[in-house]
Design a protein around this motif. Sequence first.
Motif, short mmCIF file in Angstrom:
data_model
loop_
_atom_site.label_atom_id
_atom_site.label_comp_id
_atom_site.label_asym_id
_atom_site.label_seq_id
_atom_site.Cartn_x
_atom_site.Cartn_y
_atom_site.Cartn_z
N ALA A 1 0.81 -1.23 0.00
CA ALA A 1 0.00 0.00 0.00
C ALA A 1 0.83 1.27 0.00
N SER A 2 2.13 1.16 0.29
CA SER A 2 2.97 2.36 0.23
C SER A 2 3.62 2.54 -1.14
N GLY A 3 3.46 1.56 -2.04
CA GLY A 3 4.00 1.68 -3.39
C GLY A 3 3.10 2.50 -4.29
N GLY A 4 3.55 2.73 -5.52
CA GLY A 4 2.81 3.59 -6.43
C GLY A 4 1.43 3.08 -6.76
N VAL A 5 1.33 1.82 -7.20
CA VAL A 5 0.03 1.25 -7.56
C VAL A 5 -0.82 1.04 -6.31
N GLY A 6 -0.21 0.54 -5.24
CA GLY A 6 -0.97 0.28 -4.02
C GLY A 6 -1.55 1.53 -3.40
N SER A 7 -0.76 2.60 -3.32
CA SER A 7 -1.26 3.83 -2.72
C SER A 7 -2.37 4.44 -3.56
N ALA A 8 -2.28 4.31 -4.89
CA ALA A 8 -3.36 4.78 -5.75
C ALA A 8 -4.62 3.96 -5.51
N ALA A 9 -4.47 2.65 -5.33
CA ALA A 9 -5.62 1.79 -5.09
C ALA A 9 -6.30 2.13 -3.77
N VAL A 10 -5.52 2.43 -2.74
CA VAL A 10 -6.11 2.83 -1.46
C VAL A 10 -7.01 4.05 -1.65
N GLN A 11 -6.50 5.05 -2.33
CA GLN A 11 -7.28 6.26 -2.54
C GLN A 11 -8.55 6.01 -3.35
N ALA B 1 17.56 1.94 -8.20
CA ALA B 1 16.57 2.11 -7.12
C ALA B 1 15.22 1.51 -7.45
N THR B 2 14.94 1.26 -8.73
CA THR B 2 13.61 0.77 -9.09
C THR B 2 13.31 -0.60 -8.49
N LEU B 3 14.32 -1.40 -8.21
CA LEU B 3 14.10 -2.74 -7.67
C LEU B 3 14.14 -2.77 -6.15
N SER B 4 14.28 -1.59 -5.52
CA SER B 4 14.29 -1.52 -4.06
C SER B 4 12.89 -1.25 -3.53
N ARG B 5 12.43 -2.06 -2.59
CA ARG B 5 11.10 -1.84 -2.01
C ARG B 5 11.14 -0.75 -0.93
N SER B 6 12.31 -0.21 -0.63
CA SER B 6 12.42 0.84 0.38
C SER B 6 12.85 2.17 -0.24
N LYS B 7 12.50 2.36 -1.50
CA LYS B 7 12.97 3.56 -2.21
C LYS B 7 12.28 4.84 -1.75
N GLY B 8 11.15 4.76 -1.08
CA GLY B 8 10.52 5.93 -0.49
C GLY B 8 9.52 6.64 -1.36
#
Length: 340
Positions: free
Chosen positions: A148-158, A310-317
């Motif tokens: 949910a903190s990633g790009g697709v996940g955070s968009a889905a939450v909203q 950085a694209t393959l890091s899940r902690s990129k922020g």
Amino acid sequence: MLRWEGTALGRVEDFAPVERPLPEPGPGQMRLRIEAAALGYVDGLIVHGRYQIRPDLPYVPGGEIAGIVEATGPGVTRYVPGDRVVTWQMGGGLATHIVVAGDEADPVPDGLSGVHAAAMLVDYQTAAYGLFPRGGLKPGERVLVTGASGGVGSAAVQLAARAGAHVVALASTEEGRARAIASGAAAAIPSLDPDIRARIRETLPGGAIDIVFDPVAGPGFEPLFRSLDKEGRHLILGFVGGPIPALPVNLPLLKSAALIGVEIRHYLTAHADEARAVRLALMARVAAGELMPPKVVAMPLDQAREALAATLSRSKGGKIVVVPGVVGSAVVGSDVIGPG
């Protein structure tokens, strides 16, 4: 013009800046001065030679592109020099300029920066496609979003929360869970909780899920499918959580549940007019403040190699966005943070 080219796939070290002649647009084409190029997980896979599509070499990564029209070729009537547009290409974004077909671009509305337009282009549309055409989301349904903190996940939450769903977010960090709550989630659970099914029973009304929105998969995939209610839907969007999992086929039968694939390129090809209308509506909602813009980590073009890594890091922020107009410093703006 300057662009980052790779002469081989497998290592970010094989990509380097190269000077090329400024391209001239042909019939039906236009040249953009690139404002921003967003990078996603797929870009990292392509660069490392791990994606199912292998582009021709030399290859310039970065397909989610926002730019300003600089010149148009014969037959382009929709745009004129100075217009701000966004486009999704099979690469070419890590550069100062690119030539694209005029009918492959959409206008960026006033009030939306090029950085945010590029960053939301694929992620927000993928979330909308998954939740609505594929997932059939209805108001009042219970939606669990992984990553949910990633790009697709955070968009889905909203999008799910604003459609009247009861949203529970899974995120690995406290910051990610807090952002999910701020985005509209009713609750947030650590994604690495060792007893995730118990947390779901405690957290969701009725103790079960109607829709799992899942760009992560990995070891948590089967427990989440088991947590579906009758006639639940598990939307699978990717596998950033590790090896591709398997599912015992008796589970969909016992639950009358469905495992549904969400492939955005198919949507864009098979339903092009509908997809464009959705893109324009999503950008307008962000520009109007109805939806939050994506969280972005902006990096200059001279750090393109670090951006690709950085694209393959899940902690990129946040969503990695390369900004050609900046050299050695971070972009400052709403929900934009600098490298590191």
